[in-house]
Design a protein around this motif. Structure first.
Motif, short mmCIF file in Angstrom:
data_model
loop_
_atom_site.label_atom_id
_atom_site.label_comp_id
_atom_site.label_asym_id
_atom_site.label_seq_id
_atom_site.Cartn_x
_atom_site.Cartn_y
_atom_site.Cartn_z
N ILE A 85 0.86 -1.19 0.00
CA ILE A 85 0.00 0.00 0.00
C ILE A 85 0.89 1.23 0.00
O ILE A 85 1.80 1.35 0.81
CB ILE A 85 -0.92 0.01 1.24
N SER A 86 0.62 2.16 -0.89
CA SER A 86 1.44 3.38 -0.95
C SER A 86 1.12 4.29 0.23
O SER A 86 0.05 4.20 0.85
CB SER A 86 1.20 4.12 -2.27
N ASP A 87 2.04 5.17 0.56
CA ASP A 87 1.87 6.09 1.69
C ASP A 87 0.67 7.01 1.50
O ASP A 87 0.04 7.41 2.48
CB ASP A 87 3.13 6.92 1.90
N THR A 88 0.35 7.36 0.27
CA THR A 88 -0.77 8.27 0.03
C THR A 88 -2.12 7.59 0.26
O THR A 88 -3.11 8.26 0.51
CB THR A 88 -0.72 8.83 -1.40
N ASP A 89 -2.15 6.24 0.19
CA ASP A 89 -3.41 5.52 0.40
C ASP A 89 -3.67 5.18 1.86
O ASP A 89 -4.77 4.75 2.21
CB ASP A 89 -3.41 4.23 -0.41
N ARG A 90 -2.69 5.36 2.73
CA ARG A 90 -2.86 5.07 4.15
C ARG A 90 -3.60 6.21 4.84
O ARG A 90 -3.45 7.36 4.49
CB ARG A 90 -1.50 4.92 4.83
N PRO A 91 -4.40 5.87 5.86
CA PRO A 91 -5.02 6.95 6.63
C PRO A 91 -3.96 7.74 7.39
O PRO A 91 -2.91 7.19 7.76
CB PRO A 91 -5.96 6.23 7.59
N LEU A 101 2.37 4.38 13.95
CA LEU A 101 2.45 5.53 13.05
C LEU A 101 3.84 5.63 12.46
O LEU A 101 4.83 5.35 13.13
CB LEU A 101 2.13 6.83 13.80
N ASN A 102 3.92 6.07 11.21
CA ASN A 102 5.23 6.34 10.63
C ASN A 102 5.58 7.81 10.88
O ASN A 102 4.85 8.53 11.56
CB ASN A 102 5.28 5.97 9.14
N ARG A 103 6.67 8.28 10.35
CA ARG A 103 7.13 9.65 10.62
C ARG A 103 6.21 10.72 10.04
O ARG A 103 6.21 11.85 10.49
CB ARG A 103 8.54 9.84 10.08
N ALA A 104 5.41 10.35 9.06
CA ALA A 104 4.47 11.30 8.44
C ALA A 104 3.07 11.16 9.05
O ALA A 104 2.11 11.65 8.48
CB ALA A 104 4.42 11.07 6.94
#
Length: 94
Positions: A33-39, A71-74
Protein backbone atom coordinates in the motif's frame (compact mmCIF):
# COMPACT_ATOMS: atom_id res chain seq x y z
CA UNK A 1 29.99 -24.61 9.38
CA UNK A 2 32.99 -26.90 9.50
CA UNK A 3 34.60 -27.29 12.88
CA UNK A 4 38.36 -27.12 13.08
CA UNK A 5 40.38 -29.15 15.53
CA UNK A 6 43.29 -27.96 17.56
CA UNK A 7 46.55 -29.09 15.87
CA UNK A 8 44.39 -30.91 13.28
CA UNK A 9 44.58 -34.14 15.27
CA UNK A 10 41.35 -36.19 15.37
CA UNK A 11 42.10 -37.96 18.70
CA UNK A 12 42.34 -34.75 20.74
CA UNK A 13 39.38 -32.80 22.13
CA UNK A 14 37.79 -30.67 19.41
CA UNK A 15 37.76 -26.93 19.78
CA UNK A 16 35.34 -25.04 17.57
CA UNK A 17 36.71 -21.80 16.20
CA UNK A 18 34.11 -19.18 15.25
CA UNK A 19 34.86 -16.19 13.03
CA UNK A 20 35.38 -12.98 14.98
CA UNK A 21 33.15 -10.90 12.73
CA UNK A 22 29.81 -11.48 11.06
CA UNK A 23 28.43 -10.09 7.86
CA UNK A 24 26.01 -7.20 8.10
CA UNK A 25 22.34 -8.13 8.27
CA UNK A 26 19.76 -5.71 6.94
CA UNK A 27 16.04 -6.12 7.54
CA UNK A 28 13.59 -4.03 5.60
CA UNK A 29 9.84 -3.86 5.18
CA UNK A 30 8.05 -2.85 2.01
CA UNK A 31 4.31 -2.42 2.01
CA UNK A 32 2.08 -3.05 -0.98
CA UNK A 33 0.00 0.00 0.00
CA UNK A 34 1.44 3.38 -0.95
CA UNK A 35 1.87 6.09 1.69
CA UNK A 36 -0.77 8.27 0.03
CA UNK A 37 -3.41 5.52 0.40
CA UNK A 38 -2.86 5.07 4.15
CA UNK A 39 -5.02 6.95 6.63
CA UNK A 40 -3.26 9.88 8.28
CA UNK A 41 -3.64 10.97 11.90
CA UNK A 42 -3.69 14.72 12.45
CA UNK A 43 -5.86 14.79 15.58
CA UNK A 44 -7.29 12.53 18.27
CA UNK A 45 -10.59 12.53 16.35
CA UNK A 46 -8.80 11.01 13.33
CA UNK A 47 -7.30 8.28 15.55
CA UNK A 48 -10.73 7.57 17.05
CA UNK A 49 -12.34 7.21 13.61
CA UNK A 50 -9.56 4.90 12.36
CA UNK A 51 -9.86 2.67 15.44
CA UNK A 52 -13.67 2.53 15.21
CA UNK A 53 -13.49 1.56 11.52
CA UNK A 54 -11.26 -1.42 12.36
CA UNK A 55 -13.12 -2.62 15.46
CA UNK A 56 -15.74 -5.35 15.20
CA UNK A 57 -18.83 -3.39 16.21
CA UNK A 58 -20.83 -6.52 17.07
CA UNK A 59 -18.26 -7.48 19.74
CA UNK A 60 -17.64 -4.14 21.47
CA UNK A 61 -19.88 -4.95 24.45
CA UNK A 62 -18.75 -8.56 24.80
CA UNK A 63 -14.97 -8.58 24.41
CA UNK A 64 -12.34 -6.47 26.16
CA UNK A 65 -9.65 -5.60 23.59
CA UNK A 66 -6.42 -3.62 23.50
CA UNK A 67 -4.94 -2.51 20.19
CA UNK A 68 -1.91 -0.40 19.30
CA UNK A 69 -1.88 2.00 16.37
CA UNK A 70 1.54 2.25 14.76
CA UNK A 71 2.45 5.53 13.05
CA UNK A 72 5.23 6.34 10.63
CA UNK A 73 7.13 9.65 10.62
CA UNK A 74 4.47 11.30 8.44
CA UNK A 75 1.70 10.24 10.90
CA UNK A 76 0.46 7.62 8.45
CA UNK A 77 -0.96 4.39 9.85
CA UNK A 78 0.96 1.36 8.53
CA UNK A 79 -0.89 -1.03 10.86
CA UNK A 80 -3.04 -1.54 13.92
CA UNK A 81 -1.83 -4.43 16.05
CA UNK A 82 -4.19 -6.42 18.28
CA UNK A 83 -2.43 -7.19 21.56
CA UNK A 84 -4.97 -8.50 24.06
CA UNK A 85 -8.44 -9.91 23.57
CA UNK A 86 -10.33 -11.15 26.63
CA UNK A 87 -13.99 -12.17 26.92
CA UNK A 88 -15.97 -9.78 29.11
CA UNK A 89 -17.12 -12.78 31.20
CA UNK A 90 -13.49 -13.44 32.20
CA UNK A 91 -13.22 -9.90 33.55
CA UNK A 92 -16.42 -10.28 35.60
CA UNK A 93 -15.40 -13.68 37.06
CA UNK A 94 -11.96 -12.48 37.92
Amino acid sequence: MKSLTQNNQPNKQRQIIFPSSIAEIRVSYFSKISDTDRPKVTSSQDAHEIFRARWKKSRIGYVEEFKAMLLNRANGVPSISPWVELPAVWLILR
